[in-house]
Design a protein around this motif. Structure first.
Motif, PDB file in Angstrom:
ATOM      1  N   THR B 267       0.846  -1.210   0.000  1.00  0.00           N
ATOM      2  CA  THR B 267       0.000   0.000   0.000  1.00  0.00           C
ATOM      3  C   THR B 267       0.876   1.253   0.000  1.00  0.00           C
ATOM      4  O   THR B 267       1.904   1.289   0.689  1.00  0.00           O
ATOM      5  N   VAL B 268       0.443   2.244  -0.741  1.00  0.00           N
ATOM      6  CA  VAL B 268       1.113   3.554  -0.704  1.00  0.00           C
ATOM      7  C   VAL B 268       0.732   4.208   0.626  1.00  0.00           C
ATOM      8  O   VAL B 268      -0.457   4.384   0.911  1.00  0.00           O
ATOM      9  N   ILE B 269       1.754   4.525   1.435  1.00  0.00           N
ATOM     10  CA  ILE B 269       1.433   5.108   2.750  1.00  0.00           C
ATOM     11  C   ILE B 269       1.806   6.584   2.834  1.00  0.00           C
ATOM     12  O   ILE B 269       1.469   7.253   3.802  1.00  0.00           O
ATOM     13  N   ASP B 270       2.501   7.090   1.841  1.00  0.00           N
ATOM     14  CA  ASP B 270       2.777   8.531   1.831  1.00  0.00           C
ATOM     15  C   ASP B 270       3.117   8.949   0.408  1.00  0.00           C
ATOM     16  O   ASP B 270       3.603   8.136  -0.387  1.00  0.00           O
ATOM     17  N   VAL B 271       2.866  10.199   0.126  1.00  0.00           N
ATOM     18  CA  VAL B 271       3.093  10.723  -1.223  1.00  0.00           C
ATOM     19  C   VAL B 271       3.699  12.113  -1.094  1.00  0.00           C
ATOM     20  O   VAL B 271       3.222  12.921  -0.295  1.00  0.00           O
ATOM     21  N   THR B 272       4.756  12.382  -1.845  1.00  0.00           N
ATOM     22  CA  THR B 272       5.278  13.750  -1.921  1.00  0.00           C
ATOM     23  C   THR B 272       5.171  14.196  -3.391  1.00  0.00           C
ATOM     24  O   THR B 272       4.598  13.478  -4.206  1.00  0.00           O
ATOM     25  N   GLU B 273       5.788  15.313  -3.708  1.00  0.00           N
ATOM     26  CA  GLU B 273       5.676  15.825  -5.076  1.00  0.00           C
ATOM     27  C   GLU B 273       6.254  14.816  -6.080  1.00  0.00           C
ATOM     28  O   GLU B 273       5.719  14.601  -7.159  1.00  0.00           O
ATOM     29  N   THR B 274       7.357  14.176  -5.699  1.00  0.00           N
ATOM     30  CA  THR B 274       8.074  13.340  -6.676  1.00  0.00           C
ATOM     31  C   THR B 274       8.247  11.901  -6.228  1.00  0.00           C
ATOM     32  O   THR B 274       8.798  11.095  -6.973  1.00  0.00           O
ATOM     33  N   GLU B 275       7.805  11.589  -5.023  1.00  0.00           N
ATOM     34  CA  GLU B 275       8.057  10.238  -4.497  1.00  0.00           C
ATOM     35  C   GLU B 275       6.795   9.647  -3.885  1.00  0.00           C
ATOM     36  O   GLU B 275       5.871  10.369  -3.507  1.00  0.00           O
ATOM     37  N   ILE B 276       6.820   8.320  -3.754  1.00  0.00           N
ATOM     38  CA  ILE B 276       5.796   7.665  -2.925  1.00  0.00           C
ATOM     39  C   ILE B 276       6.517   6.772  -1.912  1.00  0.00           C
ATOM     40  O   ILE B 276       7.661   6.381  -2.134  1.00  0.00           O
ATOM     41  N   VAL B 277       5.830   6.500  -0.817  1.00  0.00           N
ATOM     42  CA  VAL B 277       6.358   5.588   0.196  1.00  0.00           C
ATOM     43  C   VAL B 277       5.400   4.406   0.280  1.00  0.00           C
ATOM     44  O   VAL B 277       4.176   4.616   0.325  1.00  0.00           O
ATOM     45  N   ILE B 278       5.942   3.185   0.251  1.00  0.00           N
ATOM     46  CA  ILE B 278       5.082   1.996   0.359  1.00  0.00           C
ATOM     47  C   ILE B 278       5.409   1.246   1.649  1.00  0.00           C
ATOM     48  O   ILE B 278       6.506   1.404   2.214  1.00  0.00           O
ATOM     49  N   ASP B 279       4.457   0.404   2.073  1.00  0.00           N
ATOM     50  CA  ASP B 279       4.607  -0.249   3.384  1.00  0.00           C
ATOM     51  C   ASP B 279       5.378  -1.572   3.317  1.00  0.00           C
ATOM     52  O   ASP B 279       5.220  -2.420   4.196  1.00  0.00           O
ATOM     53  N   ALA B 280       6.193  -1.754   2.305  1.00  0.00           N
ATOM     54  CA  ALA B 280       7.027  -2.960   2.213  1.00  0.00           C
ATOM     55  C   ALA B 280       8.487  -2.526   2.128  1.00  0.00           C
ATOM     56  O   ALA B 280       8.834  -1.669   1.310  1.00  0.00           O
ATOM     57  N   GLY B 281       9.311  -3.101   2.993  1.00  0.00           N
ATOM     58  CA  GLY B 281      10.726  -2.736   3.020  1.00  0.00           C
ATOM     59  C   GLY B 281      11.615  -3.955   2.907  1.00  0.00           C
ATOM     60  O   GLY B 281      11.177  -5.032   2.485  1.00  0.00           O
ATOM     61  N   LEU B 282      12.847  -3.771   3.331  1.00  0.00           N
ATOM     62  CA  LEU B 282      13.845  -4.843   3.186  1.00  0.00           C
ATOM     63  C   LEU B 282      13.456  -6.108   3.916  1.00  0.00           C
ATOM     64  O   LEU B 282      13.734  -7.208   3.459  1.00  0.00           O
ATOM     65  N   ARG B 283      12.827  -5.955   5.090  1.00  0.00           N
ATOM     66  CA  ARG B 283      12.547  -7.160   5.879  1.00  0.00           C
ATOM     67  C   ARG B 283      11.648  -8.137   5.117  1.00  0.00           C
ATOM     68  O   ARG B 283      11.825  -9.335   5.239  1.00  0.00           O
ATOM     69  N   CYS B 284      10.691  -7.623   4.395  1.00  0.00           N
ATOM     70  CA  CYS B 284       9.786  -8.561   3.717  1.00  0.00           C
ATOM     71  C   CYS B 284      10.157  -8.801   2.269  1.00  0.00           C
ATOM     72  O   CYS B 284       9.713  -9.782   1.684  1.00  0.00           O
ATOM     73  N   LEU B 285      10.984  -7.934   1.691  1.00  0.00           N
ATOM     74  CA  LEU B 285      11.302  -8.096   0.273  1.00  0.00           C
ATOM     75  C   LEU B 285      12.715  -8.633   0.046  1.00  0.00           C
ATOM     76  O   LEU B 285      12.959  -9.380  -0.900  1.00  0.00           O
ATOM     77  N   GLY B 286      13.646  -8.225   0.900  1.00  0.00           N
ATOM     78  CA  GLY B 286      15.048  -8.532   0.650  1.00  0.00           C
ATOM     79  C   GLY B 286      15.558  -7.646  -0.469  1.00  0.00           C
ATOM     80  O   GLY B 286      14.792  -7.167  -1.305  1.00  0.00           O
ATOM     81  N   GLY B 287      16.855  -7.445  -0.464  1.00  0.00           N
ATOM     82  CA  GLY B 287      17.464  -6.628  -1.524  1.00  0.00           C
ATOM     83  C   GLY B 287      18.951  -6.833  -1.484  1.00  0.00           C
ATOM     84  O   GLY B 287      19.691  -5.937  -1.111  1.00  0.00           O
ATOM     85  N   PRO B 288      19.385  -8.059  -1.842  1.00  0.00           N
ATOM     86  CA  PRO B 288      20.809  -8.384  -1.677  1.00  0.00           C
ATOM     87  C   PRO B 288      21.733  -7.379  -2.357  1.00  0.00           C
ATOM     88  O   PRO B 288      21.606  -7.137  -3.553  1.00  0.00           O
ATOM     89  N   LEU B 289      22.600  -6.802  -1.558  1.00  0.00           N
ATOM     90  CA  LEU B 289      23.609  -5.855  -2.032  1.00  0.00           C
ATOM     91  C   LEU B 289      23.021  -4.777  -2.939  1.00  0.00           C
ATOM     92  O   LEU B 289      23.586  -4.434  -3.978  1.00  0.00           O
ATOM     93  N   GLY B 290      21.885  -4.274  -2.536  1.00  0.00           N
ATOM     94  CA  GLY B 290      21.327  -3.120  -3.236  1.00  0.00           C
ATOM     95  C   GLY B 290      20.407  -3.464  -4.405  1.00  0.00           C
ATOM     96  O   GLY B 290      19.907  -2.564  -5.067  1.00  0.00           O
ATOM     97  N   SER B 291      20.177  -4.747  -4.680  1.00  0.00           N
ATOM     98  CA  SER B 291      19.271  -5.068  -5.781  1.00  0.00           C
ATOM     99  C   SER B 291      17.850  -4.687  -5.375  1.00  0.00           C
ATOM    100  O   SER B 291      17.486  -4.771  -4.200  1.00  0.00           O
ATOM    101  N   THR B 292      17.062  -4.244  -6.338  1.00  0.00           N
ATOM    102  CA  THR B 292      15.720  -3.771  -5.995  1.00  0.00           C
ATOM    103  C   THR B 292      14.663  -4.479  -6.841  1.00  0.00           C
ATOM    104  O   THR B 292      14.929  -4.856  -7.980  1.00  0.00           O
ATOM    105  N   PRO B 293      13.474  -4.621  -6.272  1.00  0.00           N
ATOM    106  CA  PRO B 293      12.376  -5.194  -7.054  1.00  0.00           C
ATOM    107  C   PRO B 293      11.804  -4.159  -8.029  1.00  0.00           C
ATOM    108  O   PRO B 293      12.337  -3.040  -8.123  1.00  0.00           O
TER     109      PRO B 293
END
Lengths: 351, 365
Positions: B267-293
């Motif tokens: 879910t989108v939990i915050d919105v700015t002019e150029t960005e959004i914040v979602i409620d999923a982070g590293l703990r649930c997604l993983g991001g080995p050495l900076g890789s991103t979904p």
């Protein structure tokens, strides 16, 4: 889920089933004491980010079992886990967006005082439809290191006014997150500036909190303004200012097919590399070259180190929180012996 | 604490976030590709349980077809969960070191047909002693390093020595050879066939060398998702160790016949002019050495920061996203992501049909 170790209390930690995470209780306690002492003489309290480890037991060490002291968590499910374990004063980083989270909040406030961190009118709207008691609000403000939060003083003022004048919920103060190694002073400046602006409009913040994002507390202390009421930190039980780590992952060498290389039974599923490769604790010149899902690739000079199948390799995580997130149980050790197995009850509490 | 479980029959928009969802139609379509590919081959799929860690899903592939009715696991503790889940033919694809784990394996061998890979004599001798003591028999396959530069024997001669030793040991049944492989980056079909065959051939060289010494090699377990269609065309390969194909992930998108069936609802939990914040982070997604979904169907969104429990994404162009809006995250690495969750929510046509426990989650031992 993984079963806890099959070994009895008192067993030597190198004999535990591997890979497994161990925490040295003596170091843990001394780190907690040292971290608290770094704030002696200030009016600022140290608020443990207990989401880092997700265990009630370590949280009790951090709060001296005083469940009225505030603890900080990331999510509503984590808050529920700590509330279930008797904690009565919980600050939640996530805003309550969505019906499920608001309902979680309604359940939580029946057993604990909950403080939520908000940064927009939309967040307040979610609370408006579900009037509650036993809840406080912090407004999260941006700073140069953190783009999340309220962007301008005017927006902040409007939200504070709205909350104070139209809601029954208590406005507690401000929070900002300091990300990056040199951003603490910036965060201090931003939060003090916002506080002064609100003050000029006759609104007084009772709390000014800085989430340090696990930066060393020693960096905060020399320049810590007296108005800052709390520093939030999660790493300090495990490592204070680069000290010896109280936490490591024990792994076993499972194959040595070539000189100078060994493969251990600990890969990315047992120690996270999301924020860096772990370091080797017990072989000074050995390095983790890379990690696959199930294996760690260890390289070393075979003239200096003779690693055999079955040897134990201790790894220091690059990030403690990411690694505790992988384990359902943590082994506490004292004098190299298993003292207690504790459950990471808030593990996987992503909501 | 009890993991979140939505009501069966609930609409997808009632699911709390973040949640790990399986699109059941897409997963079954992936399983059908396997069933079809192996319908008339002697080589069959031995699905890898390390990717999905859930016996119910492995059973679903068995029902749809193409498998030899056995699975692989990476760990003994995963194998225990699979045996508890009713699966009775298991190949553990990592060397099992240490008396305790070998003991667990030997006891499992009393309840199921247990096989394990080996790459050295010390380990093999120890397995034999423990299996004798417990009174079970463990099948062994020699792991051949064909491309990973990891565990596994390096030369056919090592394979011959190990096979001879295995043949001579009590409570050990020598069964064959196995290997893991990988291809880096985007691999087209031609690359997959060239590289896949090259790696599998290395394994077959060891098989031939062992057979020349009069030792039967009954199993050649090789090939992965990227070579699922290569391996059955190579004479001598009896089974393929595929796991990723079930749910798929970003880096294997080049396998167009398979669909991304496992996604995280956020879910989108915050919105700015150029960005959004979602409620999923590293703990649930993983991001080995900076890789991103990535975000499904949203090419204008990209991850800029991942934190413990939230992520910040930058929006190219006008930011039309709203707080409360939901999005689907396509994982960058599937099996380390699955390992962080306690259950899968199976969805068909937008309705929750099943909730599966990921019962081998965190089975590190």
């Amino acid at each position: 889920m993984e079963r806890p170790t099959s070994k009895p209390i008192g067993h030597h930690y190198l004999g535990l089933d591997t890979p497994t995470v161990v925490v040295n209780t003596d170091l843990l306690k001394s780190n907690i004491k040292n971290a608290k002492s770094s704030l002696y003489g200030t009016s600022c309290k140290l608020i443990p980010n207990v989401g880092t480890h997700g265990t009630a037991e370590i949280a009790r060490y951090q709060t001296n079992s005083n469940h009225d002291l505030p603890v900080f968590v990331d999510t509503f499910q984590q808050a529920q886990s700590f509330a279930n374990n008797g904690f009565k004063n919980i600050i939640i980083e996530s805003p309550p967006v969505g019906v499920g989270k608001v309902e979680s909040l309604q359940r939580l406030v029946s057993t604990a005082h909950i403080t939520v961190s908000l940064s927009s009118l939309a967040h307040l709207d979610f609370l408006k439809h579900f009037p509650m008691e036993n809840i406080s609000v912090l407004f999260r403000i941006r700073n140069k290191s953190d783009s999340v939060g309220i962007g301008t003083h005017q927006e902040l003022l409007e939200l504070v006014k709205l909350l104070v004048e139209h809601f029954t919920i208590y406005w507690k103060g401000l929070i900002t997150v300091s990300k990056g190694s040199d951003s603490l002073e910036e965060s201090f400046k931003e939060i003090l500036s916002a506080e002064a602006f609100l003050q000029s409009h006759f609104f007084t913040s009772n709390e000014l909190l800085i989430n340090t994002s696990n930066q060393p507390l020693s960096k905060a202390h020399p320049t810590l303004p007296s108005k800052i009421t709390g520093l939030i930190s999660g790493n300090y039980p495990f490592e204070v200012n680069g000290s010896v780590s109280a936490c490591s992952v024990v792994s076993t060498v499972m194959s040595t097919p070539e000189p100078g290389r060994a493969y251990i039974d600990c890969g990315q599923k047992a120690i996270s590399i999301d924020r860096g490769i772990p370091s080797v604790v017990n072989y000074e010149n050995a390095l983790i070259e890379k990690m696959s899902a199930e294996h760690g690739y260890l390289v070393f000079n075979s003239a200096d180190i003779n690693l055999k199948i079955g040897d134990k390799v201790l790894l220091r995580p690059a990030n403690y929180s990411d690694t505790f997130n992988l384990y359902d149980f943590i082994n506490l050790i004292k004098d190299d012996r298993l003292e207690l197995v504790i459950e990471t009850t808030a593990r996987g509490a992503f909501k | 604490m009890q993991p979140y479980r939505p009501n069966i029959g609930a609409a997808i928009d009632l699911i709390e976030t973040p949640s790990l969802l399986i699109d059941l139609k897409l997963m079954e379509s992936n399983f059908s590709v396997i069933a079809e590919t192996y319908s008339h081959t002697t080589c069959k799929m031995r699905q890898h349980a390390k990717n999905i860690k859930c016996p119910d899903i492995l059973w679903r592939q068995r029902e749809i077809g193409g498998t030899l009715n056995g699975v692989c696991t990476a760990k003994v503790s995963e194998a225990e969960v699979m045996v508890e889940g009713g699966i009775r033919d298991i190949l553990v694809t990592s060397e099992i070191v240490g008396g305790d784990k070998q003991r667990r394996l030997a006891y499992l061998a009393k309840r199921a047909d247990m096989k394990v890979c080996i790459d050295n004599k010390t380990n093999l001798n120890s397995l034999s002693l423990i299996a004798q003591e417990i009174g079970s028999e463990i099948g062994v396959l020699i792991e051949v390093d064909t491309s990973m530069g990891r565990t596994g024997i390096r030369t056919p001669e090592e394979g011959i020595e190990l096979a001879k030793l295995a043949e001579s040991l009590a409570s050990i049944k020598f069964l064959g050879v196995m290997s893991h492989q990988t291809v880096d980056g985007f691999a087209d079909k031609e690359t997959r066939f060239i590289e896949g065959k090259r790696y599998i051939d290395k394994c077959l060289v060891v098989k031939t060398a062992i057979e020349k010494h009069g030792i039967e090699v009954a199993i050649v377990s090789s090939g992965e998702t990227f070579s699922y269609d290569v391996a059955p065309q190579i004479e001598g390969v009896t089974e393929v160790e595929g796991g990723t194909y079930a749910l798929m992930s970003g880096p294997t998108k080049y396998m167009e016949e398979f669909s991304l069936a496992g996604k995280v609802l956020t879910t989108v939990i915050d919105v700015t002019e150029t960005e959004i914040v979602i409620d999923a982070g590293l703990r649930c997604l993983g991001g080995p050495l900076g890789s991103t979904p990535t975000i499904e169907g949203q090419d204008d969104l990209s991850f800029v920061e991942m934190h413990d429990s939230y992520s910040v994404l930058i929006v190219k162009g006008e930011n039309i996203f709203e707080i409360g809006q939901t999005l689907f995250i396509c994982p960058s690495q599937q099996d380390i992501l699955v390992n962080r969750w306690d259950n899968f929510i199976g969805v068909r046509d937008g309705i929750v049909e099943v909730v599966w426990n990921i019962s081998a989650r965190g089975c590190h031992h």
